[in-house]
Design a protein around this motif. Structure first.
Motif, PDB file in Angstrom:
ATOM      1  N   PRO A 129       8.044   7.808   8.006  1.00 37.23           N
ATOM      2  CA  PRO A 129       7.705   6.975   9.164  1.00 37.23           C
ATOM      3  C   PRO A 129       6.204   7.108   9.459  1.00 37.23           C
ATOM      4  O   PRO A 129       5.542   7.946   8.846  1.00 37.23           O
TER       5      PRO A 129
ATOM      6  N   GLU B 199       7.670   1.307  17.410  1.00 37.84           N
ATOM      7  CA  GLU B 199       8.599   1.930  18.377  1.00 37.84           C
ATOM      8  C   GLU B 199       8.378   3.436  18.393  1.00 37.84           C
ATOM      9  O   GLU B 199       8.312   4.054  19.457  1.00 37.84           O
TER      10      GLU B 199
ATOM     11  N   ASN C 207      -0.692  18.779  11.059  1.00 30.83           N
ATOM     12  CA  ASN C 207      -1.487  18.703   9.841  1.00 30.83           C
ATOM     13  C   ASN C 207      -2.728  17.836  10.043  1.00 30.83           C
ATOM     14  O   ASN C 207      -2.635  16.615  10.113  1.00 30.83           O
TER      15      ASN C 207
ATOM     16  N   LYS D 113      -8.703   3.313  -5.666  1.00 27.03           N
ATOM     17  CA  LYS D 113      -8.213   4.557  -6.276  1.00 27.03           C
ATOM     18  C   LYS D 113      -9.362   5.570  -6.321  1.00 27.03           C
ATOM     19  O   LYS D 113     -10.536   5.186  -6.320  1.00 27.03           O
TER      20      LYS D 113
ATOM     21  N   GLN E  59      -2.028  25.035  10.607  1.00 26.55           N
ATOM     22  CA  GLN E  59      -0.952  25.982  10.878  1.00 26.55           C
ATOM     23  C   GLN E  59      -1.011  26.454  12.329  1.00 26.55           C
ATOM     24  O   GLN E  59       0.014  26.559  13.004  1.00 26.55           O
TER      25      GLN E  59
ATOM     26  N   PRO F  56      12.859   6.096   4.709  1.00 25.70           N
ATOM     27  CA  PRO F  56      13.303   6.770   5.946  1.00 25.70           C
ATOM     28  C   PRO F  56      12.541   8.067   6.229  1.00 25.70           C
ATOM     29  O   PRO F  56      12.432   8.485   7.368  1.00 25.70           O
ATOM     30  N   PHE F  57      11.993   8.699   5.173  1.00 29.90           N
ATOM     31  CA  PHE F  57      11.304   9.976   5.377  1.00 29.90           C
ATOM     32  C   PHE F  57       9.803   9.786   5.567  1.00 29.90           C
ATOM     33  O   PHE F  57       9.064  10.725   5.784  1.00 29.90           O
TER      34      PHE F  57
ATOM     35  N   ALA G 259      15.164  11.693  10.308  1.00 31.89           N
ATOM     36  CA  ALA G 259      15.391  10.504   9.482  1.00 31.89           C
ATOM     37  C   ALA G 259      16.839  10.052   9.650  1.00 31.89           C
ATOM     38  O   ALA G 259      17.142   8.867   9.766  1.00 31.89           O
TER      39      ALA G 259
ATOM     40  N   PHE H 291       4.013  10.532   9.440  1.00 32.54           N
ATOM     41  CA  PHE H 291       4.866  11.659   8.969  1.00 32.54           C
ATOM     42  C   PHE H 291       4.016  12.803   8.438  1.00 32.54           C
ATOM     43  O   PHE H 291       4.342  13.972   8.594  1.00 32.54           O
ATOM     44  N   TYR H 292       2.868  12.458   7.860  1.00 33.47           N
ATOM     45  CA  TYR H 292       2.040  13.496   7.212  1.00 33.47           C
ATOM     46  C   TYR H 292       1.430  14.454   8.227  1.00 33.47           C
ATOM     47  O   TYR H 292       1.024  15.546   7.893  1.00 33.47           O
ATOM     48  N   TYR H 293       1.346  14.038   9.498  1.00 39.14           N
ATOM     49  CA  TYR H 293       0.833  14.981  10.501  1.00 39.14           C
ATOM     50  C   TYR H 293       1.848  16.090  10.757  1.00 39.14           C
ATOM     51  O   TYR H 293       1.510  17.152  11.266  1.00 39.14           O
ATOM     52  N   LYS H 294       3.096  15.785  10.420  1.00 36.20           N
ATOM     53  CA  LYS H 294       4.174  16.691  10.814  1.00 36.20           C
ATOM     54  C   LYS H 294       4.619  17.599   9.691  1.00 36.20           C
ATOM     55  O   LYS H 294       5.490  18.454   9.881  1.00 36.20           O
ATOM     56  N   THR H 295       4.082  17.422   8.493  1.00 37.69           N
ATOM     57  CA  THR H 295       4.563  18.235   7.373  1.00 37.69           C
ATOM     58  C   THR H 295       3.434  18.531   6.396  1.00 37.69           C
ATOM     59  O   THR H 295       2.276  18.405   6.751  1.00 37.69           O
ATOM     60  N   PHE H 296       3.787  18.944   5.177  1.00 39.27           N
ATOM     61  CA  PHE H 296       2.796  19.326   4.151  1.00 39.27           C
ATOM     62  C   PHE H 296       1.947  20.499   4.608  1.00 39.27           C
ATOM     63  O   PHE H 296       0.811  20.655   4.179  1.00 39.27           O
ATOM     64  N   MET H 297       2.450  21.316   5.577  1.00 45.04           N
ATOM     65  CA  MET H 297       1.616  22.402   6.090  1.00 45.04           C
ATOM     66  C   MET H 297       1.947  23.728   5.415  1.00 45.04           C
ATOM     67  O   MET H 297       1.147  24.655   5.420  1.00 45.04           O
TER      68      MET H 297
ATOM     69  N   HIS I  47      14.743   8.390  13.450  1.00 42.65           N
ATOM     70  CA  HIS I  47      13.523   8.824  14.161  1.00 42.65           C
ATOM     71  C   HIS I  47      13.525   8.410  15.628  1.00 42.65           C
ATOM     72  O   HIS I  47      12.501   8.174  16.219  1.00 42.65           O
TER      73      HIS I  47
ATOM     74  N   ILE J 269      11.602  16.395   9.925  1.00 41.10           N
ATOM     75  CA  ILE J 269      11.510  14.993   9.504  1.00 41.10           C
ATOM     76  C   ILE J 269      12.828  14.537   8.901  1.00 41.10           C
ATOM     77  O   ILE J 269      13.381  13.489   9.256  1.00 41.10           O
TER      78      ILE J 269
ATOM     79  N   PHE K 133       0.803  -1.207   0.000  1.00 42.48           N
ATOM     80  CA  PHE K 133       0.000   0.000   0.000  1.00 42.48           C
ATOM     81  C   PHE K 133       0.847   1.273   0.000  1.00 42.48           C
ATOM     82  O   PHE K 133       0.662   2.158  -0.827  1.00 42.48           O
TER      83      PHE K 133
ATOM     84  N   TYR L 148       7.126  20.849  14.332  1.00 38.66           N
ATOM     85  CA  TYR L 148       7.031  19.937  13.202  1.00 38.66           C
ATOM     86  C   TYR L 148       7.257  20.673  11.893  1.00 38.66           C
ATOM     87  O   TYR L 148       6.765  21.773  11.694  1.00 38.66           O
TER      88      TYR L 148
ATOM     89  N   ALA M 292      -1.590   8.112  -4.959  1.00 39.88           N
ATOM     90  CA  ALA M 292      -0.714   7.007  -4.552  1.00 39.88           C
ATOM     91  C   ALA M 292      -1.478   5.979  -3.717  1.00 39.88           C
ATOM     92  O   ALA M 292      -1.241   4.790  -3.810  1.00 39.88           O
TER      93      ALA M 292
END
Lengths: 151, 92, 989, 417
Positions: C123, C523, D109, D267, D104, C120-121, D12, C126-132, D16, D8, C53, D3, C149
């Motif tokens: 985890p 973890e 997010n 999809k 924000q 590695p990027f 990495a 991760f989406y809660y922490k970026t794309f803002m 992490h 990240i 997935f 964040y 995707a």
């Protein structure tokens, strides 16, 4: 087919029950009578017209009940045969096992969203289904689909 | 969930309509009835977690109103009676 | 056509006599009846079947059952496209077409496999922490990317041509699972006379026996099971459903199941594709067996790694050897049989046991050829799209292999018990969650009860069957014969939730395959405070894939427990929700799809409307004639013609859909007095009156006419929309509030057809049709009611008017409805009688200022609608007391008014609002809204009804009607709601 | 730790291993200025806005289970403000505006996805009702667009437009700014942000009673001992009646179960949130690919977080009929949430007869989309002991005066709203 809904008058239901109970299930004077609710009976009559039924019942019940003519409000379909119950079971949660639904028994239920009265007038495996006439077409369409695997 | 209609026997939920808290009775003393008594009757609910006495209508069956005792946590039904005789009407 | 390189020369429950062919990703392969898509692909040496997935890692067939996390394929084409189907559950038929998913351009080369490098990027969470940042990029760029995707298969946007149906079944004892325990239970219960329903999701009875090389009573397990099943099918009190998955348990011992009736057939004309069963049982025997657990180590997701039990099943049931050089990695003795069966099938086998040698109970059963490694774990796996070898730790030994069979122990299937809220408990001896249900409605036997010894399983089945029969009131007599079965090695599991961190890479150790959740993700969840089982699940998406965590949950809980340094019993478990396995919507819907979604209701005159070109509109379930366009007429032209016909001569409309209730008994009048705000007990016989009902909260509930047909005989009509609601309300009032009243009533809506004949010439038309009833104004005045006949057919005539014209409503037994309608049409011909639809009716009732649905929206009081005067305060009635509340009588109420445009040519519409000033917005801007708006042919301009803040006092004011949705602004004058004939003379002539 | 993409990438490098807890796990103190009962979305939002808007941080949020285990994590994730009654429109619009800046503001997010909320209608009568609503929205300064059949088809091609459709689509009302949000992230984001401002979030701490002296609240009794507080806010959604009763409140609320459903991931097939006019049925496709939707209430009082089969059957029939392609899509899981249904379908944010005790509940179906505004206005009420103008009509007295805010028009039958 002539159909009457018979509802007991206030306080008369016991007496009224006593009057109709003996006739229950048997085709007396061409009437088939089944208990369809507390203090309520449903009367089928194949041969007699509404007025005759009214007289017969009126004689029988007098002041103990009110009669409502439903003949024109309902259409009746008969479905019969070893698979009849299997077909109906596709639309209703009624348990058709003889112990749960004896011969001469009747029950109000809902078949595929359509209110219906199911009665076993002539014995096991033969069901008369009375549904409101406006649903007639939809009911028959459903029934035909449900029966497909058996024809 | 299935409800055993005292008249029709056990039937699926889809044949019944919920009528809410049966612990309430419509205020009888009419003119004297204070507004809050009516507000209470129409709006306020115990809404307990556990045993709940409630109205159900067997709309898809014999059309009787029932008084059902049901657990709101387990959905188990412990008692079902017809409302009409209970209210003083002569049922059968 | 490629040959079946991995098919064993003999054995298996397949029909080797016949060959069938199917395609996978366009390539054609052959198989035998009895194969699943998975076994057929393995037989043909195909391991790589899909992509994961998140990271799009290559994945292969992992199991042999419904729990399959990796080998999900898309079947069929067009409307039959079926995504996300486990290859392990698809029975191959000739011409089957399957495709792999979630890859582009191809399964072997998938571009999004780049995600795997970016791992590695990515985890957990991760989406809660970026794309803002920047803000707009989220919905312009990031989100569309993520959406594309994500997802597995693709739906075809076409409707499904196949048939589905529903069926209800009732039984005493429902047995889930036709394995050894289930078969025994079913037979015992049935022999005791109980009504038994036995359901199993496989085509063959026997459960895991079908995949084993075990004898019972001297017969091969599968044959023995078949024998018992045949015996059961012979009994009239037993129903056996194969290919049937119990998907859910609901309150009151109601169960949902789906039977795959036609899925395995190449062609099928009469049978449905699937049938959903709604099963009502008294007692449940859960004999659903157990599901094997994976072992967690780096690379444990590579194609070529599969469950040990599954490998066994491929050899024994399908005659397929998934790999010639096999390593069996286990923490228990059960997997030893895999080693034996693989070896017997000619494979080179190494058995790797994480336990120390002394823990193993069944070294003895291993053939010489099998090499063993104790106290070792797999730490590395070689090969991307297929396993090539592995490394052991701590020894560091390297082994070349093309098949890795893993067993982390077995997880009992207890879903059906937990669906209704019971919680499982931890069973130390078998390291698994088990469930003992309180009460005597359900019990568990065999693998589902963590019993992994065949002999005991059979005994438990027998006991469960007898107990269930007893619980259902059957007499259980005699001693049950218990079949003889080969002894199996003790299970002797030693938990291994993950290969220790020191030995293997956490980031590569997969716990949930489909959603790509690794040990490292768990973890991280623990580190960030998401240690609670539910938090971890939601934060990492573990257990949320199509297999619902069947494989992952227990290992995950074990890992979390270790991280928190407490026993697994304390970390708790997540709740199992229905469904046990995913089910197609079509199946649950049954016949209720498309045009059959809901029944349609027709009036007795429907055919006439059709034949006369009516356009119909939906009114609840009813189809009603909306208008009758003639050659070259559009909607408004037709409606205009219909209205003018009525206003100038005569017209007729079908009002059969009105609810009709007949009341009898001495207290009928009193009853109605308490239901309506106005009184009827004093009304004369053969008279009708308009009536209004409130809800107990004082709002208007419904309106209609009440007619008195005899001293103790009333007849009321209620609106089409509220027909059933009002009846229910009346039954409540009688059965609960006022049982002392001697009144009997019932719905007769369908017993009567009804038609309204309206217009200055209405009397002439009816007079020429009706016999036995003097319709002259003196004999039959406004609001009179009388009986007559039309061509010998009985009719009731009510002189009531909705249109404001001289009008009559004619009621006749529904069987005569069409005939009477036609007769009146005939009689009216000379006067140009016109059939009109519901829209013309709306126009005329608006001109007359009659309220209807849009005004009775449940928020208006009688006073708001100008009907306050009707309230008779001398009596109690439903809603009386609440109607008097300050907020309902005070200022600021929205009250009914009429509207007409200041500029005659201006048009406005329903749903537009009234405002004082333009160009402002805010909570108080709207002064009310237009409830009804029509073009009045009589006045030659639009008119409307509206509810307006303090409206009654605002006649003569000019306001703006605005519909911002249409950029419309119209100046209107507030007028009296009754436009036509305020004095009501026309109705009374 | 703030964040960001940078964070990240930096983490990495170290596998992490250095991400801190997202919120502390403190022991409850003996006393606080304010105790909030209920660690769901609304409680956490209230805590956050008490700190952010009113500078109050000596606050404890008490959660009987794990944080966010209630409706915040059991809903269909839909956000919109397309209500009918002006008071609701204004309130939910404020909420939607807060949603639009929340990621924000919280530095978390929550994946707001404004792909539009579409309500389809099937009959002229339904169209007129939709026009009334849409105009009401516009006059309240809220976005709304009326679509004809073609417009709906362009937006949601998966709906059944064939001649055999039982309830043909006539058109629809679109709120372009409506959409969905990642529900769990909302609880976590508020928790992390409130925690960062010094507020104690205490899990596994069940309130068992209220300490009330001389008509004023003094604190609460909990499974972890008594905690004193100058002010207490009850914000427990489905359990409102139960907790309210401990404080002697009787409420116009029934608890009903609403089921939610999620399908296997596929999809993209549906871009907007769609509600159908012929049945209770709203559906949205999540970023993960699953279609998430709900049906009608089961329709009876319940505190069990599970529903019954009848509703499942109805929902399946609706799904397969309105969106024929769903016939072959599989239902993966369904569950129930406990909705605190009021007698008029609108919420309650109010003072109580007990001084210092405040109540927030009765969210019906609206709870999730209301989360930020509920917190915003409840925080204001607690801080100032005066209702916020946006919530002043959400009082208890409305049921005595009759000035109810009846969205559905069905009257005091909670199961029908």
């Amino acid at each position: 087919m002539t159909q009457f809904q018979v509802i007991a008058r206030k306080g008369k239901s016991i007496a009224f029950g006593r009057k109709l109970a003996p006739l229950e299930g048997v085709e007396a004077d061409g009437l088939f009578i089944c208990a369809s609710g507390p203090g309520e009976y449903w009367v089928f009559a194949e041969k007699l017209c509404a007025c005759d039924v009214e007289t017969v019942l009126g004689k029988e019940l007098g002041e103990t009940a009110s009669l409502f003519d439903q003949s024109h409000g309902r259409i009746v379909l008969r479905i019969e045969g070893p698979c009849a119950a299997d077909v109906l079971a596709k639309g209703t949660a009624l348990d058709f096992h003889p112990t749960a639904f004896p011969a001469q028994g009747a029950a109000h239920t809902v078949i595929e969203h359509i209110p219906a009265l199911v009665a076993q007038r002539t014995g096991l495996g033969c069901y008369d289904i009375s549904v409101s006439r406006s649903y007639g077409l939809s009911f028959i369409t459903w029934l035909t689909e449900a029966g497909r695997e058996f024809n | 969930m299935r409800i055993t209609c005292p008249w029709c026997g056990p039937r699926p939920l889809s044949e019944f309509t919920y009528g809410g808290d049966a612990g309430k009775t419509r205020p009888k003393k009419l003119d004297k009835a204070s507004p809050d008594e009516w507000a209470d009757y129409v709006y306020l609910r115990e809404n307990p977690a556990g045993r709940h006495v409630e109205y159900w209508h067997h709309s898809g069956g014999c059309r009787s109103w029932l008084v059902v005792t049901r657990d709101t946590l387990s959905h188990e039904i412990s008692k079902t009676v017809l409302a009409y005789p209970l209210a003083g009407g002569a049922g059968s | 056509m490629s040959r079946q390189s991995n098919r064993l020369p003999e054995g298996g429950l397949i029909d080797r006599a016949r060959s069938i062919s199917f395609t996978f990703d366009g390539r054609e392969f052959d198989a035998h009846p009895g194969d699943t898509l998975a076994s057929a692909l393995l037989a043909n040496g195909v391991h790589l079947t899909g992509r994961s997935f998140k990271y799009h890692r290559p994945r292969g067939i992992y199991s042999a059952g419904p729990e399959e996390p990796n080998a999900l394929v898309t079947l069929g084409k067009g409307g039959r496209t079926e995504p996300n189907t486990p290859a392990t559950m698809v029975e191959v038929y000739d011409g089957l077409d399957a495709r792999s998913q979630n890859r582009w351009p191809s399964l072997k080369f998938d571009l999004l496999a780049v995600n795997s490098l970016l791992k590695p990027f990515f985890p957990a969470g991760f989406y809660y922490k970026t794309f803002m940042w920047p803000r707009s990029f989220w919905y312009r760029l990031y989100e569309p990317m993520i959406r594309r995707a994500a997802g597995l298969g693709t739906l075809a946007n076409e409707s499904d041509p196949d048939r589905y149906e529903k069926a209800h079944a009732h039984c005493d004892v429902l047995v889930v699972g036709a394995g050894p325990a289930g078969l025994m239970a079913a037979r015992e219960a049935a022999r005791a006379g109980a009504k038994v329903l036995l359901a199993d999701d496989q085509p063959l009875p026997g459960g895991h026996l079908t995949g084993e090389n075990i004898d019972i009573d001297g017969k091969p397990g599968a044959a023995w099971a078949g024998g018992i099943a045949d015996e059961l099918k012979e009994m009239e009190n037993v129903r056996v459903l194969t290919r049937t998955c119990l998907y859910g348990r609901y309150d009151g011992m109601t169960f949902g199941a789906v039977e795959r009736v036609g899925d395995h057939l190449a062609s099928n004309s009469t049978l449905p594709r699937q049938r959903s069963w709604i099963i009502q049982a008294k007692h449940l025997i859960n004999a659903a067996g157990a599901i094997e657990r994976p072992l967690v180590f780096a690379g444990n997701d590579r194609p070529g790694v599969m469950l040990a039990g599954a490998a066994r099943a491929y050899v024994n049931r399908y005659g397929v050897l998934p790999g010639r050089n096999a390593v069996v990695f286990t923490n228990n003795d059960d997997a030893y049989r895999t080693a034996c069966d693989l070896a017997a099938a000619g494979a080179n086998v190494t058995l790797v046991d994480s336990r120390s040698a002394d823990k193993s109970r069944s070294r003895a059963i291993l053939p010489e050829s099998v090499e063993t490694q104790f106290g070792q774990c797999i730490s590395k796996v070689k090969g991307r799209s297929h396993v090539r070898g592995l490394t052991l730790a701590p020894s560091g030994i390297e082994i070349a292999c093309n098949l890795i069979c893993v067993s982390g122990g077995w997880t009992p299937s207890i879903h059906l018990l937990s669906h209704i809220g019971h919680r499982p408990e931890w069973h130390e001896a078998t390291s698994s969650f088990v469930m003992r249900e309180p009460g005597d409605e359900a019990c568990t036997a065999g693998g589902a009860a963590a019993t992994f010894d065949l002999g005991r399983t059979l005994r438990e089945g027998v006991a469960a069957g007898r107990a269930a029969a007893k619980a259902c009131g059957c007499r259980v007599s005699g001693k049950a014969g218990i079949p003889k079965a080969d002894a199996l090695p003790d299970y002797a599991i030693e938990p291994l939730w993950r290969v220790p961190a020191a030995m293997t890479k956490a980031q590569e150790s997969f716990v949930d395959f489909q959603n790509d959740v690794t040990v490292a993700d768990l973890e991280l969840a623990q580190r960030e405070g998401f240690g609670h089982a539910e938090h971890a699940k939601r934060y990492t998406t573990l257990g949320m894939a199509t297999d619902q965590g069947k494989l992952a949950n227990v290992n995950a809980l074990g890992i979390l427990a270790d991280l928190q340094g407490r026993p697994i019993a304390e970390t708790g478990t997540t709740t199992f929700r229905p469904l046990t396995s995913p089910v197609a919507f079509g199946a649950i819907a049954g016949q209720e799809r498309g045009s059959a979604y809901r029944p349609v209701r027709h009036s007795a005159m429907h055919s006439w409307h059709e034949n006369n070109g009516a356009v119909f509109t939906q009114a609840g379930l009813w189809l009603r004639a909306y208008y009758y366009p003639r050659e070259g007429e559009d909607f408004s032209a037709a409606v205009k013609r219909e209205v003018l016909a009525v206003r100038s001569s005569v017209g007729m409309v079908d009002v059969s859909t009105l609810g009709k209730i007949e009341l009898k008994g001495p207290d009928a009048g009193t009853f109605l007095d308490r239901l309506y705000i106005n009184s009827f007990s004093k009304m004369k016989v053969n008279r009708a009156r308009y009536g209004v009902m409130l809800r107990e909260d004082g709002m208007v509930f419904d309106d209609g006419t009440v007619s008195r047909l005899g001293d103790e005989h009333y007849f009321i009509t209620v609106t089409t929309a509220n027909a059933s609601g009002v009846m229910q309300h009346m039954e409540f009032c009688h059965q609960v509030h006022w049982p002392e009243l001697d009144v009997q009533f019932c719905t007769v809506s369908e017993a009567w057809s009804a038609m309204a004949v309206a217009g200055p010439n209405a009397r002439d038309v009816l007079a020429s049709a009706v016999e036995g009833l003097d319709l002259s104004n003196d004999a039959f005045p406004f609001m009179a009611v009388g009986e007559g006949t039309i061509r010998g057919v009985p009719v009731w005539v009510f002189r009531i008017s909705f249109s404001g014209e001289l009008a009559y409503e004619v009621y006749t037994p529904a069987g005569f409805g069409l005939g009477v309608w036609q007769t009146i049409m005939e009689a009216g011909k000379p006067l140009g009688i016109t059939a009109y639809g519901t829209e013309a009716m709306t126009v005329m009732r608006t001109e007359k200022g009659h309220v209807a649905g849009p005004e009775l929206d449940g928020r208006t009081t009688a006073a708001d609608l100008g009907l306050g005067r009707m309230m008779s305060l001398k009596k109690d009635f439903i809603g009386r007391w609440m109607a008097g509340r300050s907020g309902l009588e005070g200022a600021g109420r929205l009250q009914l008014v009429g509207l007409k445009p200041v500029g005659k040519s201006e048009t406005f519409r329903m749903g537009a609002h009234l405002v004082n000033d333009l160009g402002v917005t805010g909570v108080d801007v709207s002064q009310g809204h237009v409830t009804t708006c029509v073009y009045s042919p009589v006045y030659g301009h639009y008119i409307g009804l509206a509810v307006l803040k303090n409206g009654r006092g605002r006649s003569g004011e000019t306001l703006h009607v605005v519909s911002p949705l249409h950029n419309e602004v119209v100046e209107v004058e507030v007028v009296d709601p009754v436009f036509v004939d305020p004095g009501g003379e026309k109705m009374r002539v | 730790m703030r964040y960001s993409l940078g964070a990240i990438i930096r983490n990495a490098a170290t596998g992490h291993k250095h991400w801190p807890r997202q919120w502390r796990e403190p022991e409850p103190k003996k006393a606080y200025d304010i105790v909030l009962v209920g660690g769901g979305g609304h409680g956490l939002a209230t805590a956050y806005y008490l700190a952010r808007n009113h500078g109050l941080t000596n606050i404890a949020v008490l959660e009987k289970g794990y944080l966010g285990n209630g409706n915040i994590g059991r809903n269909t994730t839909i956000v919109r403000s397309n209500y009918l009654c002006p008071q609701n429109i204004q309130f939910y619009e404020h909420s939607l505006k807060l949603w639009e800046g929340l990621s924000q503001d919280l530095n978390y997010n929550v994946m707001l996805s404004q792909r539009g909320a579409l309500v389809v209608f099937h009959t002229p009568a339904q169209r007129d009702a939709a026009v009334r609503r849409g105009n009401s929205l516009r006059l309240n300064g809220v976005d709304a667009v009326l679509l004809d059949r073609a417009g709906v088809k362009k937006l949601a091609p998966a709906i059944d437009y064939s001649p055999t459709a039982r309830f043909p689509v006539l058109g629809g009302m679109l709120q372009p700014r409506g959409g969905s949000v990642r529900h769990d992230a909302v609880a976590w984001g508020f928790a992390r942000a409130a925690d960062a401002r010094g507020i104690d979030i205490i899990q596994n701490c069940e309130v068992t009673g209220f300490r009330i002296e001389k008509g004023r609240v003094r604190g609460v009794e909990t499974s972890r001992g008594s905690i004193m507080a100058k002010k207490v806010g009850i914000v427990v959604a489905g359990r409102s009646s139960l907790v309210g009763k401990m404080a002697g409140l009787r409420l116009p609320i029934e608890s009903h179960v609403l089921q939610c459903f999620v399908t296997e991931a596929v999809k993209p097939v549906l871009d907007t949130v769609v509600s159908f006019g012929a049945a209770h049925f709203s559906i949205v496709q999540s970023d993960k690919g699953g279609l998430v939707f709900n049906g009608d209430l089961d329709g009876y009082n319940s505190y069990a977080q599970r529903g019954n089969l009848a509703v499942v059957e109805n929902v399946a029939a609706s799904a397969a009929s309105f969106m024929p392609c769903m016939s072959r899509l599989r239902l993966l899981r369904h569950w129930g949430g406990i909705n605190d249904m009021t007698m008029d379908g609108s919420p309650i944010i109010t003072k109580t007869p007990v001084k210092g005790l405040f109540f927030n509940g009765g969210w019906c179906y609206g709870g999730f989309k209301a989360t930020p505004a509920s917190g915003w206005t409840f925080a204001y009420l607690i801080a100032n002991a005066e209702p916020h103008s946006l919530a002043s009509s959400f009082s208890l007295s409305r049921f005595e005066t009759g000035l109810v805010i009846n969205e559905s028009g069905t009257g005091p039958l909670p199961g029908t709203h």
